[in-house]
Design an enzyme around this catalytic site. Structure first.
Site, mmCIF file in Angstrom:
data_model
loop_
_atom_site.group_PDB
_atom_site.id
_atom_site.type_symbol
_atom_site.label_atom_id
_atom_site.label_comp_id
_atom_site.label_asym_id
_atom_site.label_seq_id
_atom_site.Cartn_x
_atom_site.Cartn_y
_atom_site.Cartn_z
ATOM 1 N N GLU A 165 -2.031 -9.030 -36.699
ATOM 2 C CA GLU A 165 -2.250 -9.786 -35.452
ATOM 3 C C GLU A 165 -3.054 -9.014 -34.406
ATOM 4 O O GLU A 165 -3.041 -9.326 -33.237
ATOM 5 C CB GLU A 165 -0.958 -10.255 -34.774
ATOM 6 C CG GLU A 165 0.143 -10.992 -35.470
ATOM 7 C CD GLU A 165 -0.122 -11.823 -36.694
ATOM 8 O OE1 GLU A 165 -0.131 -11.206 -37.780
ATOM 9 O OE2 GLU A 165 -0.261 -13.037 -36.612
ATOM 10 N N TYR A 167 -2.642 -5.818 -33.525
ATOM 11 C CA TYR A 167 -1.918 -4.748 -32.823
ATOM 12 C C TYR A 167 -2.412 -3.370 -33.295
ATOM 13 O O TYR A 167 -3.339 -3.261 -34.106
ATOM 14 C CB TYR A 167 -0.411 -4.913 -33.017
ATOM 15 C CG TYR A 167 0.160 -6.092 -32.233
ATOM 16 C CD1 TYR A 167 0.150 -6.084 -30.841
ATOM 17 C CD2 TYR A 167 0.697 -7.193 -32.880
ATOM 18 C CE1 TYR A 167 0.668 -7.149 -30.115
ATOM 19 C CE2 TYR A 167 1.221 -8.272 -32.161
ATOM 20 C CZ TYR A 167 1.201 -8.242 -30.774
ATOM 21 O OH TYR A 167 1.709 -9.301 -30.058
ATOM 22 N N ARG A 215 3.759 -5.664 -42.355
ATOM 23 C CA ARG A 215 3.053 -6.930 -42.078
ATOM 24 C C ARG A 215 1.571 -6.643 -42.041
ATOM 25 O O ARG A 215 1.089 -5.887 -41.177
ATOM 26 C CB ARG A 215 3.556 -7.521 -40.747
ATOM 27 C CG ARG A 215 2.967 -8.872 -40.456
ATOM 28 C CD ARG A 215 4.024 -9.900 -40.163
ATOM 29 N NE ARG A 215 3.411 -11.151 -39.760
ATOM 30 C CZ ARG A 215 3.634 -11.739 -38.602
ATOM 31 N NH1 ARG A 215 4.472 -11.205 -37.732
ATOM 32 N NH2 ARG A 215 3.044 -12.860 -38.314
ATOM 33 N N HIS A 253 -4.602 -11.883 -32.230
ATOM 34 C CA HIS A 253 -4.285 -12.718 -31.065
ATOM 35 C C HIS A 253 -5.539 -13.149 -30.307
ATOM 36 O O HIS A 253 -5.536 -14.174 -29.638
ATOM 37 C CB HIS A 253 -3.316 -12.002 -30.120
ATOM 38 C CG HIS A 253 -1.911 -11.965 -30.644
ATOM 39 N ND1 HIS A 253 -1.327 -13.027 -31.283
ATOM 40 C CD2 HIS A 253 -0.980 -10.985 -30.616
ATOM 41 C CE1 HIS A 253 -0.089 -12.700 -31.634
ATOM 42 N NE2 HIS A 253 0.141 -11.468 -31.247
ATOM 43 N N GLN A 340 5.765 -25.271 -26.777
ATOM 44 C CA GLN A 340 6.041 -25.535 -25.363
ATOM 45 C C GLN A 340 7.224 -24.753 -24.801
ATOM 46 O O GLN A 340 7.184 -24.328 -23.657
ATOM 47 C CB GLN A 340 6.264 -27.031 -25.147
ATOM 48 C CG GLN A 340 4.968 -27.801 -25.054
ATOM 49 C CD GLN A 340 5.184 -29.295 -24.954
ATOM 50 O OE1 GLN A 340 4.845 -30.030 -25.863
ATOM 51 N NE2 GLN A 340 5.749 -29.744 -23.870
HETATM 52 P P1 NAP Z 1 -0.112 -35.513 -15.737
HETATM 53 O O1 NAP Z 1 -0.177 -34.429 -16.734
HETATM 54 O O2 NAP Z 1 0.676 -35.338 -14.510
HETATM 55 O O3 NAP Z 1 -1.622 -35.872 -15.360
HETATM 56 C C1 NAP Z 1 -1.959 -36.900 -14.534
HETATM 57 C C2 NAP Z 1 -3.471 -36.917 -14.354
HETATM 58 O O4 NAP Z 1 -3.798 -37.996 -13.521
HETATM 59 C C3 NAP Z 1 -4.016 -35.679 -13.717
HETATM 60 O O5 NAP Z 1 -5.219 -35.333 -14.375
HETATM 61 C C4 NAP Z 1 -4.281 -36.080 -12.272
HETATM 62 O O6 NAP Z 1 -5.398 -35.343 -11.894
HETATM 63 C C5 NAP Z 1 -4.529 -37.567 -12.384
HETATM 64 N N1 NAP Z 1 -4.052 -38.351 -11.243
HETATM 65 C C6 NAP Z 1 -2.885 -38.230 -10.574
HETATM 66 N N2 NAP Z 1 -2.798 -39.150 -9.593
HETATM 67 C C7 NAP Z 1 -3.923 -39.872 -9.645
HETATM 68 C C8 NAP Z 1 -4.413 -40.964 -8.897
HETATM 69 N N3 NAP Z 1 -3.716 -41.493 -7.908
HETATM 70 N N4 NAP Z 1 -5.626 -41.448 -9.221
HETATM 71 C C9 NAP Z 1 -6.348 -40.928 -10.215
HETATM 72 N N5 NAP Z 1 -5.934 -39.889 -10.961
HETATM 73 C C10 NAP Z 1 -4.730 -39.366 -10.682
HETATM 74 O O7 NAP Z 1 0.413 -36.833 -16.395
HETATM 75 P P2 NAP Z 1 0.100 -37.416 -17.800
HETATM 76 O O8 NAP Z 1 -1.294 -37.228 -18.230
HETATM 77 O O9 NAP Z 1 0.626 -38.787 -17.712
HETATM 78 O O10 NAP Z 1 0.947 -36.508 -18.728
HETATM 79 C C11 NAP Z 1 2.317 -36.497 -18.734
HETATM 80 C C12 NAP Z 1 2.710 -36.857 -20.115
HETATM 81 O O11 NAP Z 1 1.929 -36.096 -21.004
HETATM 82 C C13 NAP Z 1 4.080 -36.638 -20.503
HETATM 83 O O12 NAP Z 1 4.630 -37.820 -20.996
HETATM 84 C C14 NAP Z 1 4.022 -35.574 -21.581
HETATM 85 O O13 NAP Z 1 5.014 -35.756 -22.514
HETATM 86 C C15 NAP Z 1 2.685 -35.744 -22.095
HETATM 87 N N6 NAP Z 1 1.994 -34.620 -22.644
HETATM 88 C C16 NAP Z 1 2.244 -33.344 -22.249
HETATM 89 C C17 NAP Z 1 1.509 -32.313 -22.789
HETATM 90 C C18 NAP Z 1 1.756 -30.875 -22.428
HETATM 91 O O14 NAP Z 1 0.975 -30.023 -22.768
HETATM 92 N N7 NAP Z 1 2.814 -30.519 -21.755
HETATM 93 C C19 NAP Z 1 0.517 -32.593 -23.692
HETATM 94 C C20 NAP Z 1 0.262 -33.932 -24.014
HETATM 95 C C21 NAP Z 1 1.001 -34.934 -23.470
HETATM 96 P P3 NAP Z 1 -6.055 -35.399 -10.435
HETATM 97 O O15 NAP Z 1 -4.926 -35.650 -9.483
HETATM 98 O O16 NAP Z 1 -6.711 -34.068 -10.302
HETATM 99 O O17 NAP Z 1 -7.040 -36.489 -10.530
HETATM 100 FE FE1 SF4 Z 2 8.677 -23.841 -30.385
HETATM 101 FE FE2 SF4 Z 2 10.640 -25.613 -30.681
HETATM 102 FE FE3 SF4 Z 2 8.109 -26.445 -30.255
HETATM 103 FE FE4 SF4 Z 2 8.872 -25.342 -32.595
HETATM 104 S S1 SF4 Z 2 9.570 -27.281 -31.710
HETATM 105 S S2 SF4 Z 2 7.049 -24.861 -31.450
HETATM 106 S S3 SF4 Z 2 10.299 -23.801 -31.894
HETATM 107 S S4 SF4 Z 2 9.387 -25.286 -28.839
#
Ligand code: NAP
Ligand code: SF4
Length: 675
Positions: A165, A167, A215, A253, A340
């Site tokens: 990785e 290291y 490893r 990495h 995550q």
């Molecule tokens: P979010 O991540 O909070 O993003 C909302 C987006 O909308 C932002 O880009 C924001 O940017 C924009 N926004 C907010 N208010 C706005 C408005 N009034 N007008 C126009 N744009 C606006 O919400 P999301 O995209 O709905 O994601 C949340 C969901 O994504 C969850 O359900 C989660 O499970 C899922 N998810 C998460 C991940 C992760 O990596 N954690 C990955 C994929 C999916 P601006 O305010 O800058 O415009």
């Molecule tokens: Fe990590 Fe759990 Fe997501 Fe697997 S499911 S990658 S262990 S957070």
């Protein structure tokens, strides 16, 4: 007859026998840094009770300069030895075996005292390393050997020497980081001197009846990485130097190729380990994106390795092996490789846990003990929050009724699983279905619960989720404007040119969904390897294809917008955000931050920049897709409160901002653990 004859076969190492072919790979959880050794011990003991043959601890620094960050856990003092004995003692009581990983980070050490073969700064650390002198190298070797001897004293069954990785030991092996002209650099014979010397000295310091895993980086995935001939030469020398087992390392990495993220195909690199089979006579372990017993069994049956290493799957389900052995594989909580709650936490300095299993690394504090009084509990909403609450409540003996107005469980997970590269979410939904049925939960689908339906329950949990936020853009009522829900449910045709409003998790997901055509590369290993430019290391040094990444062309032209004047995707997962950005870049998606939305026309979206909002310009597109975040769906909770009830509100219905399944599942589990 078991479905997993290869996986469950014992492995005789001569002086000791492993009860099956499963290694729990090393994970840096930040648990050791809590110095709560009872908690650390319980984490490993729980996994030993789940019948994994052998576990590897998180990386332990052999000295201060080799720690991954200042203050990283190690084994330096007599008190450290006593602390580690708490862990080894508890694991042995539980019938398990555990080896300690010795991790010298070299130039990856996140601190000013880092050392390396040559003063070549790593692209993932701001600290330039000091070049080691001959004496400095001897000190590192001696410190590694001493920490191995201490590991034996602390009761470990062996050590794993981390040689991959990117290291410290890996840094000596390749000219990318080793520019030395003395006997530790230059020819390959010189560059591999350090790892061989380390293995010899560790063996000498620990005696013959002690597991020594090395490893070995089998495909570096960096420029000027090792050739395959060098990998084979090193493996043979490592065997001669006294290793018991060789484990596989994949990619440094700093490599810009994903190696463990969810979009990496299952068992994507087992073919690399297979190339080494037959070259040495000690057992070989393979690794990376093996997350289910049938995958592990197939890897072994195909002759890719003698053992499999899985790490994150043991956060998701500590009883993985026991369940597989008992014919209960469908009950194994699947690791969806999202990073995550594990790696993203580690890299943010938080204690790792698991999106699927919030008890991971919290075994002593989050307990699902039998409830003192059996209650009737209604859970409304069968998304991640509601499912988690329902399962934990049922496990504790409560009588649970789970309502959802949809015809299927899963909530937003059903949208996630449509995204190319997120296919693992299918398994998560299936697992929830299995567990809901096994737990005896009364499932009411197609059932929109009203406040009156809920009056007679002892407890009511509202997990009704979210609604799309209305961004209030003039013209958004037009027929060319689509919601992400319509798009991801394939309810509407989508044109050849699309502009997406909002670059959060869902905006990125929708962009990936709309850019990909045909089969997801995650389900087609050859296509995935071509897409990312991975080649056979026997043909190209480090396994990098000379032509670089060769993605398939995009299905349509996509533009992704946000108002914040920052790089779109900056807030995505710490360890996976770069992959999403790179994937979209490869698909030609234009990502623009700092925009104002002026109006939607029939042929596109009018945007401007800055406060003055001068000179609006049109992004011509057939469709505009709204992914502007979400707001809580609380109407049922409000109706219950109006009737004088006190419902528990969780998940997106509680807080919609920055919602993800990790928070939802954790909140559901913690609530139900206390009811
Ligand atoms: P979010 O991540 O909070 O993003 C909302 C987006 O909308 C932002 O880009 C924001 O940017 C924009 N926004 C907010 N208010 C706005 C408005 N009034 N007008 C126009 N744009 C606006 O919400 P999301 O995209 O709905 O994601 C949340 C969901 O994504 C969850 O359900 C989660 O499970 C899922 N998810 C998460 C991940 C992760 O990596 N954690 C990955 C994929 C999916 P601006 O305010 O800058 O415009
Ligand atoms: Fe990590 Fe759990 Fe997501 Fe697997 S499911 S990658 S262990 S957070």
């Amino acid at each position: 007859m078991t479905r997993y004859p290869h996986l469950l076969a014992p492995l005789d190492l001569g002086f000791t026998t492993l009860k099956n072919r499963v290694l729990m790979g090393s994970m840096h959880t930040n648990l050791e840094e809590t110095k709560d050794w009872n908690r650390v011990a319980e984490f490993y003991a729980e996994r030993a009770r789940g019948d994994v043959a052998l576990m590897v601890t998180g990386g332990m620094a052999p000295n201060r300069e080799g720690g991954v960050f200042p203050g990283a856990a190690g084994l330096y003092t007599p008190q450290d030895i006593a602390n580690h004995r708490v862990v080894t003692g508890r694991v042995h009581e539980a019938g398990g075996k555990i080896v300690m990983q010795i991790l010298h980070a070299g130039r990856y050490a996140y601190g000013p005292d880092c050392v390396a073969p040559s003063p070549v700064k790593s692209p993932i650390s701001p600290f330039p390393p000091a070049e080691l002198t001959e004496e400095g190298i001897e000190k590192q070797v001696a410190d590694i050997a001493t920490s191995a001897a201490r590991a034996r004293e602390a009761g470990y069954d062996g050590v794993e020497v981390m040689g991959s990785e990117g290291y410290f030991l890996n840094q000596f092996l390749v000219t990318h980081t080793n520019k030395r002209t003395d006997r530790w650099g230059g020819s390959y014979e010189n560059r591999m001197r350090l790892p061989i010397e380390v293995v010899k000295r560790v063996r000498a310091a620990t005696g013959p009846d002690f597991i020594l895993i090395y490893r070995l980086s089998m495909i570096d995935l960096i420029p000027d990485g090792s050739t395959w001939a060098e990998v084979v030469t090193l493996a043979k020398e490592i065997e001669k130097a006294g290793a018991t087992i060789i484990n596989t390392g994949i990619g440094w990495h700093e490599a810009r190729i994903p190696t463990i993220a969810t979009s990496v195909p299952r068992r994507a690199f087992s073919w690399v380990t297979k190339k080494l089979m037959g070259e040495v006579s000690i057992p070989i372990i393979t690794s990376n994106r093996i997350n289910m017993p049938e995958v592990a069994e197939a890897v072994l049956a195909d002759g890719c390795a003698d053992m499999v290493s899985m790490a994150r799957p043991f956060l998701a389900d500590p009883h993985f092996v026991a369940k597989a052995a008992q014919g209960r594989a469908e009950e194994i909580a699947p690791c969806i490789a999202c990073n995550q709650a594990c790696l993203d936490h580690t890299f943010n300095g938080k204690i790792s846990t698991c999106l699927v299993n919030p008890r991971a690394c919290h075994e002593t504090e989050l307990r699902y003990d039998p409830a003192a009084t059996r209650k009737s509990i209604a859970v409304v909403g069968a998304g991640p929050a509601g499912l988690s609450a329902a399962l934990v409540a049922a496990e504790r003996g409560h009588e649970v009724t789970l309502f959802d107005k949809a015809p299927e469980i899963g909530g937003q997970l059903n949208m996630a699983r449509k995204i190319p590269g997120k296919e693992e979410f299918h398994g998560l939904v299936t697992w929830f279905e299995t567990m809901v049925a096994k737990a005896g939960i009364a499932l009411r689908l197609n059932a929109e619960a009203t406040a009156d339906d809920l009056l007679d329950f002892d407890e009511v949990i509202i997990a009704t989720g979210v609604l799309p936020r209305d961004p209030g853009i003039p013209g958004q009522g037009g027929p060319n404007v689509l919601s992400y829900i319509e798009v991801l449910r394939d309810e509407v045709p989508v044109g050849e040119t699309v502009v997406i409003v909002g670059a959060g998790g869902i905006g990125f997901d929708v962009a990936e969904y709309l850019s990909e055509k045909g089969k997801s590369p995650t389900l087609d290993l050859d296509a995935w390897l071509t897409e990312w430019g991975v080649a056979d290391p026997a043909a190209h040094r480090g396994g990098l294809a000379p032509e670089g990444p060769q993605p398939e062309g995009p299905a349509r032209k996509v533009t992704l917008l946000q108002r914040k004047a920052e790089k779109p995707g900056r807030r995505l997962g710490k360890t996976t955000g770069w992959i999403h950005r790179a994937t979209l870049k490869m698909k030609g998606v234009e990502m623009i931050g700092g925009v104002n939305y002026e109006a939607i026309a029939t042929d596109g979206l009018l945007i401007s920049f800055g406060k003055s909002r001068d000179d609006p310009q049109k992004i011509v597109a057939e469709n505009v897709v709204l992914c502007a975040g979400q707001v809580s769906q609380r109407s049922l909770a409000d109706a219950l409160i109006a009737k004088g009830l006190k419902p528990h509100v969780i998940g997106g219905a509680d807080v919609a901002a920055e919602l993800d399944a990790k928070r939802a599942i954790d909140q559901g589990a913690r609530l139900a653990a206390g009811l």
